[in-house]
Enzyme design. Structure first.
Site, short mmCIF file in Angstrom:
data_model
loop_
_atom_site.label_atom_id
_atom_site.label_comp_id
_atom_site.label_asym_id
_atom_site.label_seq_id
_atom_site.Cartn_x
_atom_site.Cartn_y
_atom_site.Cartn_z
CG HIS A 189 -1.75 1.60 1.65
ND1 HIS A 189 -2.54 1.89 1.27
CD2 HIS A 189 -0.81 2.45 2.76
CE1 HIS A 189 -2.56 2.65 1.20
NE2 HIS A 189 -2.34 3.18 2.60
CB CYS A 473 -2.23 -8.22 -16.13
SG CYS A 473 -2.28 -9.49 -15.64
C1 PEP Z 1 0.07 -10.96 -11.00
O1 PEP Z 1 0.20 -12.39 -10.68
O2 PEP Z 1 0.84 -10.83 -11.75
C2 PEP Z 1 -1.36 -11.26 -11.31
C3 PEP Z 1 -1.66 -9.64 -11.65
O3 PEP Z 1 -2.37 -12.04 -10.34
P1 PEP Z 1 -2.83 -11.79 -9.26
O4 PEP Z 1 -2.03 -10.60 -8.82
O5 PEP Z 1 -3.80 -11.45 -9.18
O6 PEP Z 1 -2.45 -13.09 -8.60
#
Ligand code: PEP
Ligand code: MG
Length: 542
Positions: A189, A473
Site C-alpha cells: 500500500h 497486468c
Molecule cells: C500477477 O500475479 O501478477 C497477477 C496479476 O495476478 P494476482 O496478483 O491476482 O495473482
C-alpha cells in the site's frame, strides 16, 4: 549515483519512484499494543456497548479524514470504512463477548478469524494490513491509547515508520517529501500511494526504526538507499516535466475486482479491462456462487467497463484459500500447490459454471468477453483451457504467464491462445523463489530485477514470432517508468489499477516507440535492479 555527503548510516531498501528527496525525519510512534487476552467483569451487553462505541468512534474519525483527503485517498478510506462497518465484524466478536471475553479480546479474535480467512488469497491478503490497522484503532480507543498521528505542517519531512496504513498516508500534507518504512514491498500500500503522489520512498528497510527523529535524511529512490545528510542530494536524477508527444504508444487498460472498480475505470482514460479478477465473488461463502449470480455480476461489469476489450480471469483460488466447498485439503506449500487452473483437475464444475456465466453475460450485455486462465504451467493446460472456453462459445482466449515453465513454452502457444498476460506479481515470486507476501525477501521481488526484464523480453520476442498478443497486468505495469520499458520490450498492453491509469498513460504519451525501445535497451543491459532503473531513467530523460 547521488551524493558525495553520505556518512556511515546508509539504509537500503526498495526504492519507489524516480527521484531523490531530502528532509528532517519524523518518526511515527510505534503501533498501540494489544492487551493480553482477558475475561471481563462487565456483562456481555456492557462490553458490547463499549465495542460499539469504539467502532463508531473509528468510523467517524475515518469519515472526517476522508472528507479532507484527496479523491484517491478518500476512496481508500471509504473502502476501509466498509470493512469496519461490516456487521460481520461485530457479529464475529459477539460470539466471544457472549463467552465473557472483554471487548478488546473479542474484537481481536474476530479480526484473527477474518485474517485467517483472507490470508490464503493474494488479492485479499492485501487487505489484511487494513483490517489490522482498523482493529488496532478500535483497541486504541477501548484502551485510551493514542493513534492519531499529527505531522508538522512545515517541511520538508521524511516520514519514518514500521509501516503505514492507508489512514496514516491520508494525513500526509505537502510537507511530506519522502517516506521510509521497515515493512512493505514493491506492491504494498505504501509503495502504491507514494508512487501516485510522486513521493520518493524506500520500503522494506530492515533497520528503519533505528533512524533517529529530527535528523537530516536523504533518499535516493533509484539507488534504493537513504542516508543521514545535512543537505539535499546532489546529482540525483529528478524527472523534469513530462511533455505529451502523442497518444500512449501502447494500450493502457484497467485492473478490476468488482463492479465498483469497473465504474471507477470508466472515469479514467483506460481502454477496457485487462484483468477482471473474479475471486471476490467466491470468497467468504459456504458454497460457490450460482450460475445466475455470476452471470449477473459479469453482465454488470461488461455494462460498466470503459470502451475496449474486457478480459475476465477465471477463478484464481488456491489450496489454503477459504473456499472449503472446493474440497482441497491442507497443503504444506499452498502457493506451489493446487491453485488457479490446477483446481480444474479436482473439480470441473466450478470452471464450467464460470465459463457458462461468462458466455451468458456476453449475450445479455451484447459485448464480447475475453477470458484467460491463471497459473498455467504447461501447453497441455493451456490447450485444455482453450478447448473448454471455446466449447462455451468464448472466442478471445488467453492465459496468464506467471510461472517460469510457461515462459519457456511461449512459441508452442501459437494456434492455442490469442493473447498472453504477464502476471509480474506471481512471475517474480516463482522466478526468484521468493514469497510475495514476505517483506524479508521483497528486494528479490523488485520488478526492475534484470532477470525479470530479460524474461519479459524473451516472452515478447517469442509471442511476437508466434503472432500472440502480449499484455502485462501485474503491479510492475503501474510503475510509469517501467511501463515505458515494457512497451520498449514489445509489450502491447499494460493493465493497471484505476489510480495509476493517468500517470502510466502520461509516461507512455511522452515517448515514441523508438525512444521506448532505447529506454528498454538501456534497462536490459543492467545487472542490478537499481542500475536498470537508473539507466532507464537516464535514457528517458535524455
Ligand atoms: C500477477 O500475479 O501478477 C497477477 C496479476 O495476478 P494476482 O496478483 O491476482 O495473482
Ligand atoms: Mg497472479
Amino acid at each position: 549515483m547521488v551524493s558525495t555527503q553520505k556518512n556511515n548510516s546508509v539504509y537500503s531498501g526498495i526504492g519507489v519512484g524516480d527521484g531523490t528527496a531530502w528532509g528532517k525525519t519524523v518518526l511515527l510512534a510505534a503501533r498501540p499494543k494489544i492487551p493480553a487476552e482477558a475475561k471481563s467483569l462487565l456483562s456481555p451487553k456492557e462490553e458490547k456497548d463499549r465495542l460499539v462505541e469504539a467502532i463508531s468512534f473509528v468510523v467517524s474519525h475515518l469519515r472526517e479524514t476522508a472528507e479532507k483527503a484527496d479523491e484517491t485517498t478518500a476512496d481508500i478510506l471509504l473502502a476501509l470504512l466498509a470493512l469496519v462497518e461490516d456487521p460481520a465484524l461485530l457479529e464475529e466478536a459477539e460470539a466471544h463477548l457472549a463467552d465473557s471475553w472483554s471487548a478488546e479480546t473479542s474484537v481481536v479474535r474476530a479480526m484473527r478469524s477474518f485474517t485467517e480467512l483472507l490470508a490464503g488469497d493474494d488479492l485479499f491478503a492485501e487487505r489484511i494490513p487494513d483490517l489490522n490497522d482498523l482493529v488496532l484503532r478500535v483497541v486504541a480507543r477501548l484502551t485510551g491509547q493514542n493513534m492519531t498521528v499529527s505531522l508538522p505542517k512545515v517541511g520538508p519531512i521524511i516520514v519514518v515508520a514500521e509501516d503505514l496504513s492507508p489512514a496514516e498516508t491520508a494525513l500526509f500534507t505537502d510537507a511530506v517529501v519522502g517516506v521510509i518504512t521497515e515493512g512493505g514491498g514493491p506492491t504494498s500500500h505504501t509503495a502504491i500511494i507514494c508512487r501516485q503522489r510522486n513521493i520518493p520512498a524506500l520500503v522494506a528497510v530492515k533497520n528503519a526504526t533505528t533512524i533517529s527523529n529530527g535528523v537530516g535524511m536523504a533518499i535516493d529512490a533509484i539507488a534504493g538507499e537513504a542516508y543521514e545528510s545535512d543537505s539535499a542530494p546532489v546529482g540525483g536524477a529528478t524527472l523534469t516535466k513530462l511533455v505529451r508527444k502523442n497518444d500512449p504508444i501502447i494500450e493502457v487498460k484497467g485492473n478490476a475486482g468488482s463492479v465498483a472498480d469497473a465504474v471507477a475505470l470508466a472515469n479514467t482514460q483506460a481502454s477496457g479491462i485487462g484483468l477482471m479478477r473474479t475471486e471476490l465473488l467466491f470468497l467468504d461463502r459456504a458454497e460457490a456462487p450460482s450460475l445466475a449470480e455470476q452471470t449477473e455480476l459479469y453482465k454488470r461489469v461488461l455494462e460498466e467497463a470503459p470502451a475496449g476489450e474486457v478480459i475476465f480471469r477465471t477463478l484464481d483460488a488456491g489450496s489454503d484459500k477459504p473456499l472449503p466447498y472446493l474440497g482441497i485439503g491442507r497443503e504444506e506449500n499452498p502457493s506451489l500447490g493446487v491453485r488457479g487452473f490446477r483446481l480444474n483437475d479436482l473439480d470441473e464444475s466450478t470452471l464450467d459454471i464460470q465459463l457458462t456465466a461468462l458466455a451468458e453475460a456476453q449475450k445479455l450485455a451484447k459485448r464480447s468477453v475475453s477470458v484467460m486462465a491463471p497459473m498455467i504451467t504447461t501447453i497441455q493446460e493451456a490447450n485444455a483451457f482453450k478447448e473448454l472456453a471455446a466449447a462455451h462459445g468464448l472466442n478471445s482466449i488467453g492465459v496468464m504467464v506467471e510461472t517460469p515453465s510457461i515462459c519457456a513454452m511461449v512459441p508452442e502457444l501459437k494456434g492455442i491462445v490469442d493473447f498472453v498476460s504477464i502476471g509480474t506479481n506471481d512471475l517474480s515470486q516463482y522466478l526468484f523463489a521468493a514469497d510475495r507476501q514476505n517483506s524479508a525477501v521483497a528486494k528479490l521481488l523488485n520488478p526492475w530485477q534484470p532477470a525479470m526484464l530479460r524474461t519479459i523480453s524473451r516472452i515478447c520476442l517469442d509471442a511476437q514470432e508466434a503472432g500472440i498478443k502480449v499484455g502485462v497486468c501485474g503491479e510492475a505495469a503501474a510503475d510509469p517508468l517501467l511501463s515505458v520499458v515494457l512497451a520498449g520490450l514489445g509489450v502491447q498492453t499494460v493493465s493497471v489499477a484505476s489510480p495509476a491509469v493517468q500517470k502510466v498513460s502520461d509516461y507512455l504519451s511522452s515517448v515514441t516507440s523508438e525512444e521506448a525501445k532505447a529506454v528498454a535497451k538501456a534497462a536490459l543491459s543492467a545487472i542490478s535492479p537499481e542500475q536498470a532503473k537508473q539507466l532507464a531513467l537516464a535514457e528517458f530523460t535524455n
